[in-house]
Structures are given as C-alpha cells and as structure tokens.
Design an enzyme around this catalytic site. Structure first.
Site, PDB file in Angstrom:
ATOM      1  N   ASP A 311      37.736  38.814  38.235  1.00 32.47           N
ATOM      2  CA  ASP A 311      36.554  39.878  38.294  1.00 32.47           C
ATOM      3  C   ASP A 311      36.641  40.738  39.450  1.00 32.47           C
ATOM      4  O   ASP A 311      35.722  40.831  40.276  1.00 32.47           O
ATOM      5  CB  ASP A 311      35.135  39.158  38.206  1.00 32.47           C
ATOM      6  CG  ASP A 311      34.106  40.227  37.975  1.00 32.47           C
ATOM      7  OD1 ASP A 311      34.495  41.246  37.679  1.00 32.47           O
ATOM      8  OD2 ASP A 311      33.033  39.812  37.869  1.00 32.47           O
ATOM      9  N   GLY A 330      29.777  42.481  43.757  1.00 34.15           N
ATOM     10  CA  GLY A 330      31.335  42.444  43.506  1.00 34.15           C
ATOM     11  C   GLY A 330      31.926  41.910  44.680  1.00 34.15           C
ATOM     12  O   GLY A 330      31.620  42.290  45.833  1.00 34.15           O
TER      13      GLY A 330
END
Lengths: 429, 309
Positions: A311, A330
């Site tokens: 990711d 993130g």
C-alpha cells in the site's frame, strides 16, 4: 542502487534457488540469456557471461505488489510511475498494480491506456487498477469492459469505500462477467466517522477520534455476503483487524473466490506506536491493537490472508509535518517491505522463508491472474535475489521514492534485497 | 525543582512537579492579594502567547500571570485558515523562535500540536489546550482549588460531569487527580464518554444523582455545542433532565458538595444559575487560582529569580 542493462548472458552462481511455483528449493546456478530464463540448476558457462556470486543468497521470483500508489497523473510531486518503479526495484518488486486514486482518477479506458503507455517506459511491470465508479463517487459503475481491454487488471475505488451496497452488488456482478477481482476499501464510512487512528485506549489518551474495528468488520461482512450471493471474485485489501480475519476465515470455508491481503505496517506496528503522534503512522485502515496484529500474523500462517502488499502511499513532507488530524493517510513501503516482513514473520514468528516468498510472489500473481510459473525456461527473467540474514537499519539513503514518509526510518530490519532483474535490466540494490 | 522542560500534558507528568507547582502557586496567591501585584521574577524573559483557537479566560489568565511576573509578552492569534496548512505552522513557530524568545504558550485545535511544536523550537512549550487532548494548566488550577478547599487531594472523591469525549479539561483532570491519589467518577451520556476511558483508572456512571451522593466535589463541564456532531444527545432539554446540575438536584444532597466549572458556563443547561452562584460553588476561586498557578508554572519552567522586594 545501480541499474544497468543485463549482459547477453548473466549467471547467478551458487545461490539457493527457490521456485515458488513448483515449490522447489535447491542449490545451483541460474543462467539468464537475452533477458530470458535459459537454464536452472546446472548451467552452461558462456565465455562472455557476467557472473554474479549468489553464495548465501536466495534466488527467487521477482516480488509482486498488487497495491501501490504512484500518484501519476496529478500528484507527480509525490511520486511518478518512474520514481515509483525505482522504489519497487529497490524493494525487489518486478511487478506492481497501481491504484486509481489519481487526479483525475483512472475511471475510463483513456486513463487506463495512459498508464499502460507510460508504464512501458519504466523499469518494472506496472498494471493499472481501474476505478469501480465514475469519479470514485460510488454511484455509477465505470466502463469496466473497455477498461479491461486497455489493461485494467482489477477494479477498486481505492481509499473510498463503496458505501452503497447496491452499487457494490452491481460492481461484483459486472466484475464476474469480465473475470476480474473487485477490491473494496473496507470501512463503513459513518461508523469510521472522523477517526484518524484505531479506537482504543491509545486514541482516548491522545484525544484523537478513533476508528473502531467494527467499521472494517461490518463492511467486509457485507462484501463477503454480496460476493457469495452473486458468485463473484472479491479481494479484501489491507485487512487490519481480528474481527475481519474471523469473517474471512468463515467465508473462505464455504466460498472459494475470496482473497485477502495485509501490509507490512499492520504486521509490524501496533497502535501504541502512535503515542508520539507520528504522522508517518497515520494510515487507512489504521494501525490496530497488538491483539489484531497477532491475529494478522496467524492469518497469514493459516492461509486466511493470501498475500502481502505494501500500500505504498507517498506524501510530501509538508503534508506529513502537519498536526496529526490534518496529515494525509498513508506511508511508503516498497523499499522497507522485505526487511520488515522477514524480521516479523521469519525471525520473530517462525515462518519458513519459502512461505514468506510465496506471499510476495505466486500468491499475489495468482490473485491478479498473472503468469506465476516464472522459472519456466524461455520466460522473461523476473528475478529477485535476497540475503535473508543481513541486518540493516532503514535510512533515507535506502529510499528511491520521491517521498520519504516512512515510519520504518531508523528501524532495524532483517533481510535485504540484493538484486532485482526485470525487463532486461539488472538493479544492484 | 522541575524535572520536565515543557508542560504538554498531565499524562505521566510527575506528581512531585504538580505538587511543587501548587505549593508555589499558593505563594503567588498571596502576591495577588497585595495592593501592588507585580513581582520582577521573570524580568527580561520573553513569552509568546500563540493562540490558534479562540480563548478568553485562558488567554487573559496567562497574560495576567506573565505581566504579574514582569515578563515581556507577545500575543499571536492565527486565523483558522492558516492553521489548515501544516507548513505554515512550522514556518510561523520557527520565525517566532528566531526572534529569541524563552517560552511559547500555545492553544491549538489539534491534539498533539504542542508536542509537535517542541520538535521545531528550543523554547519552553506550555500547552494551553490542544484540541480534545489536554489542558494541563486548567487541571492544575482545579487541583489547586480542591487543595485550597479540602486541604488535600489524596482520597478525595471527584465527579466529572458532562461531555467527556470532547473535553481536554476532563482528560487532564483525570490524569492529575489519579496522579495525586484522588478517586474519579465520570458521568455523562454514553455517547459523550469515550470507549476505553475506564483504563485510565476512573469509574463511569450514567446517573448524576448517584455521583452527587458519592462525591466530595464535582467538576461540571461545559456542553460544547460548537464541537458536536449532530445527535450525540437528543436535545438540551433531555441533557438538563438527565445530567444538569439543577437547584432541585443539589438540594436533594444535604452535604456540602463542592461545585466546580472550568467555564464558560451555559447557565440553565449543564448548571443552574443559582447553583453556579451558590456558596458551594468555587468557580471564581478557580479563576483566581488560574492566574496564581500559571504564574507558578511560568516561574518554575522559566527559572525565575527569587522574589526580591
């Protein structure tokens, strides 16, 4: 990292060769000629061959990451397909799938074609994942058929959950027709609320709004039910909770088209690491409790979770230097992946290294329908050479991404990628 | 002596430091009762009040404390629009620090901002409230007020009533009270009490009458309309019926329950006017103790000189 064109003949000498497709491990040599697998085991030694000593190293399939963000088009200040590809090489990844949450999003055949054409210029194989809904708005499904023809490998609205269950049903039904997995970011939006980290004692102490584990579990249960009902392929991204693991385990026992992934950071950290408000640990779904972390590890061991993805989500330092609530979700992850998961799974939790390699090679390839018999003679050489023993400290020098938002900085990792071979190139990491 | 450079929150903050602050604050309380209320303790020290969020009493209280100690003070209010860019936060504080200052008193809408600030500056950082996280100086003045009234903190039974989820006052008070050996019960609608908070060592009750029976003192929190999403409680009428510290309710409890409120009050919602103005309320003592305890905090953290006059 040095990236050069492969010699006409290159021999990876005296390594431990592990072929995950055939589940075979043996000492030997591997000869790559003209960018293709020529011989494995006992090989010829052409006069002009470049010889790479692989004593003590493992020579295996190139890693495959089916969940990354390369930010192109739109946020090239964070990452481009080229810089992302370099980060992939540094992490041993020869093949990646990029998520569609770009600006504009990858929600039509033209944008898919743009990625495919641009990707051809990069040193790794990049496949676009198309958006499920137009504009990622969750209301109207995209032209999945035409997008698949242009190269879309799967469909997802990425970080935006498809909140409307009916739209999710339509996407899964349509996905079945074209034979692609549907990936839904599993968080019930109203329940997630404004949550910026796991709802726990830690979030209460920090005064931060918590995102409860049930937000993930409830969405996953819904998606599992729909997928089973319409007999379609569902891939569950970045599982973060024990509750979700239990649901997936149960559904997998009765319905086989369910796959799931987990990230290194959900395996490595628990929410007590957030007490310093480190924005590099702000991710979606959030880093969960120790109980959740342990359940993810055993889910990998038991095959409930099928693969590891990073990711990889680059963000600028300015955005990440904001107060915790304002920073974007993130972290990057390609470069640190192997050292982190090898440390957690093999060193600390007794996984066999072969099992870990499967989670990074054949398993993700099979989910996406890529060829996974990579050591077949004549195949394009997609090879990763690793030193499973090397201990090292992850630093900024190891990062090739355009962004440096990693909580692994200064972490001691175990296991290092030494060479990545793909597209006729040799990366010496 | 203080063992911590900054005052960011009371979680894990040494109890001895809190006691030192309170003892010193009682000394400054005396100064505040004098005709000339100023001492030269922090002469030559420069303090910036960096307020990223509106504040009336905390800001005035800090300013007054600084002036009483003869420090030079600068006030900075950031408009909320500039807060939305992390970069400007860093730039702002580094620019201010470049002007050679000794301390920053910061109010910020986001939890963790004061800790974040310590990464960018060398100055002493004092948290004047960071979002829904902590408000340590408020808790210290509350502790001081309890000590003034009861003579001790250890063993006291304190109820904290109201919107715990959105209250930095609650969190700092919990840490401070538990730290100094008090017993704490939280009381409010379950929708306004964060999950897992009992792990901080507090009890939870949904019955305000029970808590009033049990407690030596109650700290009544403001219902923060501006912080609320919709529907966390059905109506102010319902809130008042279930949790309001009404005159009738107080009369049912014949002992001398002490009433505190960090202000500003919503009279008629969480507390009745005649309760707030009653002899049992020590709300105005809290305000005066606020100045004294902030003087003590500044004095101790900035290494002020002994009083010379």
């Amino acid at each position: 990292m040095k990236i050069t064109k492969l010699n006409k003949n290159t021999i990876f000498k005296n390594g431990t060769i592990y072929d995950p497709y055939n589940q075979k491990k043996f000492k030997g040599d591997l000869l790559v000629s003209n960018g293709k697998i020529k011989q494995i085991g006992k090989v010829d030694y052409p006069k002009d061959a470049k010889i790479i000593n692989c004593e003590g190293l493992i020579v295996t399939h190139g890693f495959c990451d089916i969940h990354v963000h390369f930010r192109e088009p739109g946020r090239e200040d964070k990452e481009t397909l080229v810089t992302g590809a370099k980060a992939a090489l540094a992490g041993g990844f020869t093949r990646v799938c990029v998520m569609p949450n770009t600006d504009p999003p990858l929600d039509d055949p033209e944008s898919i074609r743009f990625i495919v054409e641009k990707a051809a210029e990069t040193p790794v194989h990049i496949h676009p994942i198309g958006a499920i809904s137009k504009g990622q708005k969750g209301s109207e499904i995209t032209e999945m058929g035409a997008m698949k023809d242009e190269g879309a490998i799967a469909f997802s609205d990425d970080g935006i959950p498809v909140q409307n269950a009916y739209v999710m049903r339509l996407a899964l039904e349509y996905g079945k027709m074209i034979g692609v997995p549907i990936i839904n970011h599993a968080e019930d939006i109203p329940l997630r609320n404004e949550g910026v980290m796991n709802e726990s004692e830690v979030s209460t102490r920090l005064g931060l709004v918590g995102n409860p584990d049930m937000a993930e579990a409830i969405m996953i249960q819904r998606d599992l039910d729909i997928a089973e009902t319409v007999s379609s392929k569902l891939h569950v991204p970045h599982v973060s909770t024990k509750k979700a693991v239990n649901l997936i385990e149960k559904m997998k026992a009765q319905y086989s088209y369910i796959t799931a992934e987990v990230t290194p950071h959900h395996l490595y950290f628990n929410d007590s690491a957030l007490t310093t408000y480190d924005t590099n640990l702000k991710v979606a779904p959030p880093i969960r409790s120790e109980k959740d972390r342990k359940s993810l590890i055993s889910a990998l061991k038991n095959g409930i979770i099928d693969c590891i993805v990073t990711d990889h989500a680059p963000h600028t330092i300015e955005e990440k230097e904001a107060p915790f609530e304002l920073a974007p979700f993130g972290m990057i992850g390609l470069e640190s992946c192997f050292g982190a998961v090898n440390k957690i799974l093999v060193k600390n939790n007794g996984f066999k290294i072969e099992k870990l390699i499967d989670l990074l090679t054949i398993n993700p390839r099979q989910i996406m329908g890529f060829d996974s018999n990579l050591f077949n003679i004549g195949c394009e050489a997609e090879i990763t050479v690793i030193d499973p023993q090397e201990e090292w400290t992850f630093s900024k020098n190891d990062i090739y991404s355009r962004s440096i938002n990693s909580p692994f900085l200064s972490e001691k990792l175990k296991g290092k990628v030494k060479f990545t071979i793909v597209k006729g190139m040799l990366a010496e990491v | 002596m203080m063992t911590e450079k900054h005052l960011l929150g009371l979680e894990g903050y040494p109890a001895e430091n809190i006691e030192t602050i309170i003892d010193t604050a009682f000394g400054f309380r005396e100064v505040l009762e004098r005709p000339i209320k100023k001492v030269p303790s922090l002469q030559g020290k420069t303090i910036v009040n960096l307020f990223y969020e509106n504040s009336t009493r905390t800001r005035i209280s800090f300013e007054l404390a600084q002036k009483r100690l003869s420090a030079d003070t600068i006030n900075f209010s950031a408009s909320s629009s500039s807060v939305n860019k992390g970069e400007s936060f860093k730039d702002t504080v580094q620019n201010i620090e470049a002007m050679k200052i000794d301390a920053i008193v910061m109010r910020h809408p986001h939890p963790g901002a004061p800790l974040h600030l310590t990464k960018f500056v060398d100055a002493v950082v004092i948290n004047a409230g960071d979002g829904t996280h902590e408000h340590p100086t408020q808790a210290i003045l509350d502790l001081m007020s309890l000590k003034e009234h009861f003579g001790k903190i250890k063993g006291l039974k304190v109820g904290i009533i109201g919107d715990i989820s959105h209250s930095r006052v609650a969190l700092s008070n919990i840490h401070g009270l538990i730290n100094l050996g008090a017993k704490v019960t939280l009381c409010g609608p379950p929708t306004l009490i964060p999950k897992y908070i009992e792990k901080l060592g507090v009890n939870i009750s949904y019955n305000v009458d029970e808590v009033m029976d049990w407690a030596d003192a109650i700290n009544v929190l403001r219902i923060q309309m501006e912080r609320m999403g919709v529907g966390l409680f059905p109506s102010t009428r319902e809130y008042r019926n279930l949790f309001g510290i009404t005159h009738e309710r107080l009369n049912k409890h014949n002992k001398k329950l002490v009433i505190m409120h960090p202000g500003p009050m919503n009279r008629g919602v969480e507390i009745d006017s005649n309760v707030a103005d009653s002899e049992q309320a020590i709300i105005l003592d809290q305000v005066l103790n606020g100045v004294a305890s902030r003087m003590a905090i500044l004095y101790l953290l900035l290494g002020g000189k002994q009083e010379e006059n």
